[in-house]
Design a protein around this motif. Sequence first.
Motif, PDB file in Angstrom:
ATOM      1  N   ARG A  34       0.832  -1.206   0.000  1.00 51.51           N
ATOM      2  CA  ARG A  34       0.000   0.000   0.000  1.00 51.51           C
ATOM      3  C   ARG A  34       0.866   1.256   0.000  1.00 51.51           C
ATOM      4  O   ARG A  34       0.600   2.215  -0.735  1.00 51.51           O
ATOM      5  CB  ARG A  34      -0.918   0.014   1.219  1.00 51.51           C
ATOM      6  CG  ARG A  34      -1.951  -1.094   1.237  1.00 51.51           C
ATOM      7  CD  ARG A  34      -3.040  -0.854   0.191  1.00 51.51           C
ATOM      8  NE  ARG A  34      -4.095  -1.834   0.337  1.00 51.51           N
ATOM      9  CZ  ARG A  34      -5.163  -1.662   1.121  1.00 51.51           C
ATOM     10  NH1 ARG A  34      -5.301  -0.550   1.810  1.00 51.51           N
ATOM     11  NH2 ARG A  34      -6.085  -2.589   1.196  1.00 51.51           N
ATOM     12  N   TRP A  37       2.564   1.748  -3.443  1.00 53.31           N
ATOM     13  CA  TRP A  37       1.647   2.246  -4.474  1.00 53.31           C
ATOM     14  C   TRP A  37       1.232   3.681  -4.186  1.00 53.31           C
ATOM     15  O   TRP A  37       1.118   4.508  -5.103  1.00 53.31           O
ATOM     16  CB  TRP A  37       0.438   1.327  -4.572  1.00 53.31           C
ATOM     17  CG  TRP A  37      -0.535   1.646  -5.665  1.00 53.31           C
ATOM     18  CD1 TRP A  37      -1.887   1.777  -5.525  1.00 53.31           C
ATOM     19  CD2 TRP A  37      -0.263   1.851  -7.059  1.00 53.31           C
ATOM     20  NE1 TRP A  37      -2.470   2.044  -6.741  1.00 53.31           N
ATOM     21  CE2 TRP A  37      -1.497   2.101  -7.705  1.00 53.31           C
ATOM     22  CE3 TRP A  37       0.893   1.852  -7.824  1.00 53.31           C
ATOM     23  CZ2 TRP A  37      -1.607   2.352  -9.072  1.00 53.31           C
ATOM     24  CZ3 TRP A  37       0.799   2.098  -9.194  1.00 53.31           C
ATOM     25  CH2 TRP A  37      -0.434   2.348  -9.806  1.00 53.31           C
ATOM     26  N   LYS A 403       4.375  -2.074 -10.274  1.00 54.19           N
ATOM     27  CA  LYS A 403       3.813  -0.776 -10.665  1.00 54.19           C
ATOM     28  C   LYS A 403       2.844  -0.944 -11.834  1.00 54.19           C
ATOM     29  O   LYS A 403       1.727  -0.390 -11.819  1.00 54.19           O
ATOM     30  CB  LYS A 403       4.954   0.164 -11.039  1.00 54.19           C
ATOM     31  CG  LYS A 403       4.522   1.483 -11.661  1.00 54.19           C
ATOM     32  CD  LYS A 403       5.736   2.290 -12.107  1.00 54.19           C
ATOM     33  CE  LYS A 403       5.355   3.500 -12.951  1.00 54.19           C
ATOM     34  NZ  LYS A 403       6.555   4.255 -13.410  1.00 54.19           N
ATOM     35  N   LEU A 406      -0.462  -2.826 -10.856  1.00 55.08           N
ATOM     36  CA  LEU A 406      -1.383  -1.951 -10.129  1.00 55.08           C
ATOM     37  C   LEU A 406      -1.940  -0.852 -11.036  1.00 55.08           C
ATOM     38  O   LEU A 406      -3.087  -0.426 -10.865  1.00 55.08           O
ATOM     39  CB  LEU A 406      -0.680  -1.342  -8.923  1.00 55.08           C
ATOM     40  CG  LEU A 406      -0.403  -2.338  -7.783  1.00 55.08           C
ATOM     41  CD1 LEU A 406       0.519  -1.734  -6.741  1.00 55.08           C
ATOM     42  CD2 LEU A 406      -1.709  -2.798  -7.140  1.00 55.08           C
ATOM     43  N   PHE A 482      -4.763   3.283  -3.111  1.00 63.09           N
ATOM     44  CA  PHE A 482      -3.962   4.444  -2.733  1.00 63.09           C
ATOM     45  C   PHE A 482      -4.866   5.422  -1.972  1.00 63.09           C
ATOM     46  O   PHE A 482      -6.091   5.346  -2.061  1.00 63.09           O
ATOM     47  CB  PHE A 482      -3.333   5.114  -3.968  1.00 63.09           C
ATOM     48  CG  PHE A 482      -4.313   5.532  -5.026  1.00 63.09           C
ATOM     49  CD1 PHE A 482      -4.949   6.757  -4.970  1.00 63.09           C
ATOM     50  CD2 PHE A 482      -4.595   4.696  -6.097  1.00 63.09           C
ATOM     51  CE1 PHE A 482      -5.854   7.149  -5.949  1.00 63.09           C
ATOM     52  CE2 PHE A 482      -5.498   5.071  -7.081  1.00 63.09           C
ATOM     53  CZ  PHE A 482      -6.124   6.301  -7.011  1.00 63.09           C
TER      54      PHE A 482
END
Length: 975
Positions: A34, A37, A403, A406, A482
């Motif tokens: 978390r 991100w 990356k 997500l 996010f």
Amino acid sequence: MNASHASDLDRRLARDPIAIVGLSALYPKSRDLREFWANVVSAADCIEDVPATHWDVSEHYDSDPSAPDKTYSKRGGFIPTVPFNPLEFGLPPNTLEVTDVLQLLSLVVARDLLKDAGADQDWYDASRTGVVLGVTGANQLTQPLSARLQTPVLKEVVRSCGLTERDAEEIAEKFKLAFAPWEENSFPGMLGNVVAGRIANRLDLGGTNMTIDAACASSLGAVKAAVSDLLERRADMMLVGGCDAENTIFMYLCFSKTPAFSKSGLIRPFDADADGTLIGEGIGMLALRRLSDAERDGNRIYAVLRGIGSSSDGRFKSIYAPRKEGQMTALRRAYEDADVSPDSIELFEAHGTGTAVGEATELSALSAVVSESGEEKQYAAVGSVKSQIGHTKAAAGAAGMIKLALALHHKLLPPTINVERPNPAIDWANSPFYVSSRTRPWIRDPRRPRRRAAVSSFGFGGTNFHVVLEEHGDGDDLRVMFPVSRVHLWHEPDVDALARAVEGAEPRTTPAPAGHPRLALVARSDAELAELRALAVAQLRARPTADAWSHPKGIHFRAAAASTGKVAALFAGQGTQYVEPGRTAVLALPPLRAAFDAANAAFGEDGLPLSRVAFPPPAFDEATRTAQEGALRRTEYAQPAIGALAAGHYRYLTELGFDADGFLGHSFGELAALWAAGALDDATYFALARARGAAMAPPAQSGFDPGAMAAVTASPERVEELLAGFGELVVCNRNAPDQIVVGGATDAVERFVAAAGEAGGRALRLPVSAAFHTPFVGHAVEAFGRAVADAEIREPRRPVYANSPGAAYGSDTEANRRTLVDQLVKPVEFAERVEEMYAAGFRTFVEFGPKNVLTKLVDRILGEREHFAVRLDPGSEGDADLTLKRAVAELAVLGLPLATTDRYVAEPPAEEPVKGMTVPLNGINHVPEARRAAYRDALENGYRIERPATVPAAAAPAPVGTSGAGGTPALTGSG
């Protein structure tokens, strides 16, 4: 096609894709997935000065790159301290000193990965789960172990200085106290392959376990090996990724003497001033399963892996110089394996280390391969997470893959930081690429029905990897991972109870009873929530008898529900558009992003889609920004963009329980009002928004004047006086008692604005591309009429108040069509319609779409009469997600029965207290306090060389932990 080649195609990964079902990360300033991100999306810079735990800058740093045994860099990316319980993993605490920290931290990341993948469910079989990780070179534990072996050299030097054999032996013994000992666990504790082996051992995995060393491409090398096990049915799940905690002085010297470090202390991939890289620590892992198995078992699927390409550079000028031809081979193999065209990729995560030669080579190779399959320019974002966390070496490819997974999962284009001016050596304008320097929504391109991304990693030795990923699902059930704004509502029977609840109770999930005091606020983080709660409690206790109040920080209170009357939904018209409409709200809320997807689909495969104009590539100069604003002003893009944001707003609020009693749109907004009232279905609405904008675009003929518009702030009588002498101008809109819009020929409008100013009036030319609602858009009537002729415009389920004088929408479909088309050239009587609604009992007006033009008009029309006008969007200067959620809070406090929970926000993982003993670990090996104390005692109280009185004493010894490689090598760390 021969049989052999056909068989090769059948073995392509695209025939049996791989699902990414779990993610876990420990990177600079990111303790978990978390935080990683959140840092990516917020464009956080996670680079910092070397911490004292790692190595002593005063001993090892010199700004001169040629200084022997010194590094000219003292900045990098460093993982935060993590609590580690050795007993959780069945490790004796006394073995931690001789177990490399990479092995220990990788256990934590792997544990979290299994949890994220749902390995506590029935489908999981540990015996069919393997682990393959990228790890480069030896672990850092080899450094203290090797240092102990240098004592013969130390003794030889001591004796050569004229000291005795005993002096040499005593000094050597002190020296060895600084380092981890050789013992039974030292050998496995320092081995890179045991990073994977210890995970398999401690987590009871029965599949393949091994590490891959492909230098900085190790992570993707591990992915390739793991995928083979899945495709060969040797395993049902594989844990893959990369692990690197080697930011010791040893690694800094490696990069310094190459030399590859940035002299400026900034890593700036793709920037004109890029001057080298910076290194980072990190561990990133992904859980992979065959897509068919993941879908069968109901796994959460972040993204789909559908192609892998690898190659070697072959014979070349240097073992570490990148070679374009070798990279191109890996790219082509990846796209063949994925069975997709290179120009279907819209997001490239480059190796992007910030070195001039490396980036020129990489982008040249990418451009050559992608351009082979299409000629479209600047449609694909290129970026590098290294700009944020540094080059994490063996873990770099894993960071890039996480990356991208997500980004595909959230349907957004992430940023690359530190780019102020893209490298002019690259012909960006004529390439497929642009630098993605800002987090933006990833709107589905109608020519590319699946979002796809690709990541590259290259390593010393000429090894190249390229991986192709694809989205899974439409994302309508996304849980955003996010930080986003969240509404918090409390209600209690009295104000005192409310204050106590706000102070310590969980927010309510149900609307407040009409007579209950209620308070709502919006926070983006736990820290902000705590601050606003304290502020709210203070206000409640300071004003216990107040009927209602609002705080500038977005706190709303009422002692009871307001008399909201009927509720009106207002829909914005042209002139409200702005570049990146509702950006943060579109990022945070799937209904808004889905609305733009639908609006984009209406553009088909011809011409530039809406997404490229509404959310264009980031601009790096004022001229580009001005051009982008001008492009969105064109009716063919402005109207669909306004309509998409309005539709997204409306869909989101109706999901929360919003139910309008009547609808009013301004000009183009009338189309949105019809849709919201159920007169149009989704497909018809977005098709007509596109058709209306296209029809109103000025004809492509030389000398054609589309006309212009100006807003006049004056009474109707004063406007008539100002219009005297301008007979060619007509009134287009009557927006409020003191605001009227006139339109006509561009020259006449400009003369009118000047004359009004000279006469003491206020007239302002509007940012529109034509004189709407005048004969200057008469050409649009026929074209739009043809589109409307094929549309079914049903009777609205609740009243839609038409703009045109005397017009209405009812059960006659043909009459509805005529009203909608004729509206193009008839004046907009907005003020009159608002008065009509007020007379019918409407007291609450909510504006959907960009900016807040209509709520301001309602306030001007109704003046001091009781009413509530609420906007949902702040315009280009504000946080759209925050403004939208604050509007929800305000409406809920007014008394509208809205839910305030957000089903699109992922709940934070449950905080499980660490049980038993904990050892704080960071990127440097653990040193027990007993060793520190022994070394300290030896320095302070141990053997001394007796000097004759005539010999001057040497300088006092340096304080413990401030000399040598990383302090005294084994005495740094976090134990």
